[in-house]
Scaffold this motif. Structure first.
Motif, PDB file in Angstrom:
ATOM      1  N   GLU A  13       0.647  -1.401   0.078  1.00 20.05           N
ATOM      2  CA  GLU A  13      -0.269   0.204   0.099  1.00 20.05           C
ATOM      3  C   GLU A  13       0.781   1.078   0.166  1.00 20.05           C
ATOM      4  O   GLU A  13       1.729   1.477   1.085  1.00 20.05           O
ATOM      5  CB  GLU A  13      -0.605  -0.423   1.043  1.00 20.05           C
ATOM      6  CG  GLU A  13      -1.621   1.123   0.824  1.00 20.05           C
ATOM      7  CD  GLU A  13      -3.149   1.141   2.626  1.00 20.05           C
ATOM      8  OE1 GLU A  13      -3.809   1.983   2.807  1.00 20.05           O
ATOM      9  OE2 GLU A  13      -2.640   0.065   3.139  1.00 20.05           O
ATOM     10  N   GLY A  50      -4.998  13.499  -0.783  1.00 14.23           N
ATOM     11  CA  GLY A  50      -4.613  12.018  -0.640  1.00 14.23           C
ATOM     12  C   GLY A  50      -3.021  11.611   0.218  1.00 14.23           C
ATOM     13  O   GLY A  50      -3.050  10.532   0.290  1.00 14.23           O
ATOM     14  N   ARG A 263       0.230  11.202  -6.342  1.00 11.67           N
ATOM     15  CA  ARG A 263      -1.385  10.190  -5.824  1.00 11.67           C
ATOM     16  C   ARG A 263      -2.003   9.051  -6.886  1.00 11.67           C
ATOM     17  O   ARG A 263      -1.525   7.907  -6.996  1.00 11.67           O
ATOM     18  CB  ARG A 263      -2.252  10.719  -5.623  1.00 11.67           C
ATOM     19  CG  ARG A 263      -3.824   9.758  -5.168  1.00 11.67           C
ATOM     20  CD  ARG A 263      -3.206   8.962  -3.400  1.00 11.67           C
ATOM     21  NE  ARG A 263      -3.146   8.072  -3.804  1.00 11.67           N
ATOM     22  CZ  ARG A 263      -2.396   7.190  -3.152  1.00 11.67           C
ATOM     23  NH1 ARG A 263      -2.138   7.735  -2.074  1.00 11.67           N
ATOM     24  NH2 ARG A 263      -1.185   6.328  -3.521  1.00 11.67           N
ATOM     25  N   GLN A 264      -1.652   9.885  -8.373  1.00 11.59           N
ATOM     26  CA  GLN A 264      -1.707   9.698  -9.828  1.00 11.59           C
ATOM     27  C   GLN A 264      -1.062   8.376 -10.072  1.00 11.59           C
ATOM     28  O   GLN A 264      -1.571   7.576 -10.986  1.00 11.59           O
ATOM     29  CB  GLN A 264      -2.358  10.797 -10.832  1.00 11.59           C
ATOM     30  CG  GLN A 264      -3.957  11.736 -10.258  1.00 11.59           C
ATOM     31  CD  GLN A 264      -3.943  12.378 -11.903  1.00 11.59           C
ATOM     32  OE1 GLN A 264      -3.938  12.149 -12.438  1.00 11.59           O
ATOM     33  NE2 GLN A 264      -4.112  13.663 -11.420  1.00 11.59           N
ATOM     34  N   ASP A 267      -1.098   5.939  -8.111  1.00 10.39           N
ATOM     35  CA  ASP A 267      -2.183   4.477  -8.157  1.00 10.39           C
ATOM     36  C   ASP A 267      -1.634   4.024  -9.677  1.00 10.39           C
ATOM     37  O   ASP A 267      -2.029   2.679  -9.932  1.00 10.39           O
ATOM     38  CB  ASP A 267      -3.655   5.294  -8.526  1.00 10.39           C
ATOM     39  CG  ASP A 267      -4.273   5.760  -7.237  1.00 10.39           C
ATOM     40  OD1 ASP A 267      -3.559   5.079  -5.948  1.00 10.39           O
ATOM     41  OD2 ASP A 267      -5.367   6.780  -6.684  1.00 10.39           O
ATOM     42  N   SER A 271      -2.086   0.044  -9.707  1.00 10.21           N
ATOM     43  CA  SER A 271      -2.876  -0.816 -11.674  1.00 10.21           C
ATOM     44  C   SER A 271      -2.370  -1.297 -12.261  1.00 10.21           C
ATOM     45  O   SER A 271      -2.288  -2.908 -12.525  1.00 10.21           O
ATOM     46  CB  SER A 271      -3.878   0.108 -11.626  1.00 10.21           C
ATOM     47  OG  SER A 271      -4.164   0.626 -11.222  1.00 10.21           O
ATOM     48  N   ARG A 276      -3.392  -2.955  -7.995  1.00  8.56           N
ATOM     49  CA  ARG A 276      -5.291  -2.361  -7.644  1.00  8.56           C
ATOM     50  C   ARG A 276      -6.474  -2.024  -8.813  1.00  8.56           C
ATOM     51  O   ARG A 276      -5.263  -2.124  -9.588  1.00  8.56           O
ATOM     52  CB  ARG A 276      -5.171  -0.299  -7.055  1.00  8.56           C
ATOM     53  CG  ARG A 276      -5.029   0.870  -7.607  1.00  8.56           C
ATOM     54  CD  ARG A 276      -5.311   1.823  -7.144  1.00  8.56           C
ATOM     55  NE  ARG A 276      -6.147   2.746  -7.389  1.00  8.56           N
ATOM     56  CZ  ARG A 276      -6.465   3.752  -8.483  1.00  8.56           C
ATOM     57  NH1 ARG A 276      -6.202   2.657 -10.137  1.00  8.56           N
ATOM     58  NH2 ARG A 276      -7.516   4.051  -8.755  1.00  8.56           N
ATOM     59  N   PRO A 278      -8.540  -0.892 -11.789  1.00  4.73           N
ATOM     60  CA  PRO A 278      -9.375   0.327 -12.526  1.00  4.73           C
ATOM     61  C   PRO A 278      -9.884   1.247 -11.721  1.00  4.73           C
ATOM     62  O   PRO A 278     -10.581   0.505 -11.267  1.00  4.73           O
ATOM     63  CB  PRO A 278      -9.294   0.275 -13.646  1.00  4.73           C
ATOM     64  CG  PRO A 278      -8.764  -0.335 -13.532  1.00  4.73           C
ATOM     65  CD  PRO A 278      -8.978  -2.118 -12.702  1.00  4.73           C
ATOM     66  N   ALA A 279     -10.021   2.773 -11.737  1.00  5.12           N
ATOM     67  CA  ALA A 279     -11.500   2.986 -10.603  1.00  5.12           C
ATOM     68  C   ALA A 279     -12.610   2.680 -11.447  1.00  5.12           C
ATOM     69  O   ALA A 279     -13.301   2.980 -10.696  1.00  5.12           O
ATOM     70  CB  ALA A 279     -11.424   4.574 -10.741  1.00  5.12           C
ATOM     71  N   THR A 280     -12.343   2.277 -12.481  1.00  5.82           N
ATOM     72  CA  THR A 280     -13.529   2.274 -13.918  1.00  5.82           C
ATOM     73  C   THR A 280     -12.966   1.621 -14.885  1.00  5.82           C
ATOM     74  O   THR A 280     -11.897   1.646 -15.050  1.00  5.82           O
ATOM     75  CB  THR A 280     -14.448   3.715 -14.175  1.00  5.82           C
ATOM     76  OG1 THR A 280     -13.360   4.390 -15.259  1.00  5.82           O
ATOM     77  CG2 THR A 280     -14.462   4.389 -13.053  1.00  5.82           C
TER      78      THR A 280
END
Length: 286
Positions: A13, A50, A263-264, A267, A271, A276, A278-280
């Motif tokens: 994390e 974040g 943060r981007q 993330d 992914s 992680r 995907p957010a969508t």
């Protein structure tokens, strides 16, 4: 498992530590958060973007006007107490090498002591143990605080980093600092030239392999500027590239100025690595 303050983080994390300088002469923001209201607004924005940790520092790393322990405490202790009141769940870190300042900020509510000068005051680890605080163990090449490197040389820079940071971490645990609250940091730019910092980044997986959580402080540093020949205010892209590489190699905590952009990046790397979702994920499914 990494445990800091009230928070626990899994091994994969990524965690953002936002820089909050309580100095009038910091190399990047030139005192933008020296005033209390500006510093508190910085904390609020960083948390919203974040950051799980805020790292409060009362002395800039580089040479400059002398800052006594009393003045460093004046800049940090009251502010730590205010952040603790206003943001009860945020992890508060204080960037200091002095045991007396460490004790004062822990009394005020700090959760983590960020010892960026590599144990130059051995009493700081004792303070962390006494208060149950976390500790960042950094490689600073045995340099005195607030000095710049001059023709420094290592037979093997990563071997030296591992020897120093793991040694500091093991000593901290032996003193009573909770093992799950100790991190190691390669100390980019600290008594290192640009090639040393690049090599430390390239071999970061060797630090990760020790089992200690790895913190990296990359944000807008000189090794980024020299690598790309960019002034301080034009180092974001290089910083984010280095952040992505560090994330791929397994670093966990990132001390940064630009929280949202970091943060981007973290993330996206998580992914790609499969840690992680995907957010969508609508593409090709409609």
């Amino acid at each position: 498992m990494l445990r800091l303050g009230k928070r626990e983080f899994g091994a994969r994390e990524p965690v953002i530590m936002a820089i909050v300088n309580r100095t009038p002469d910091s190399f990047y923001d030139r005192g933008a958060t020296f005033a209390d209201d500006a510093a508190l607004a910085r904390v609020e924005r960083a948390v919203a973007e974040g950051a799980a940790i805020v790292d409060i520092g009362g002395v800039k790393a580089g040479p400059g006007e002398e800052v006594t322990a009393e003045e460093e405490a004046r800049r940090t202790v009251g502010f730590v107490a205010e952040v603790r009141r206003s943001f009860p769940d945020v992890i508060i870190s204080v960037d200091t090498w002095r045991a007396e300042v460490g004790a004062a900020v822990c009394e005020a509510g700090a959760d983590l002591l960020n010892d960026a000068w590599g144990g130059v005051d051995p009493g700081l680890a004792e303070v962390a143990a006494r208060y149950g605080a976390g500790l960042v163990c950094t490689h600073a090449g045995r340099a005195e605080p607030r000095t710049r490197p001059h023709r420094v040389a290592y037979d093997d820079v990563m071997a030296d980093i591992l020897d120093v940071t793991v040694g500091l971490a093991e000593r901290a645990v032996a003193l009573g600092v909770p093992r799950e609250s100790v991190l190691i940091d390669p100390g980019h730019d600290f008594n290192k030239n640009t090639r040393h910092s690049l090599e430390a980044t390239r071999r970061l997986d060797e630090m990760v392999a020790t089992g200690w959580p790895v913190l990296v402080s990359l944000s807008n540093k000189d090794f980024v500027g020299e690598t790309l020949d960019r002034p301080v205010k034009e180092r974001l892209i290089g910083t984010l590239a280095t952040t992505a590489v560090s994330a791929w190699l397994g670093a966990q905590v990132y001390r940064v100025h630009e929280v949202a952009e970091t943060r981007q990046v973290l993330d996206m790397v998580a992914s790609i690595a499969g840690h992680r979702p995907p957010a969508t994920a609508r593409r090709g499914l409609a």
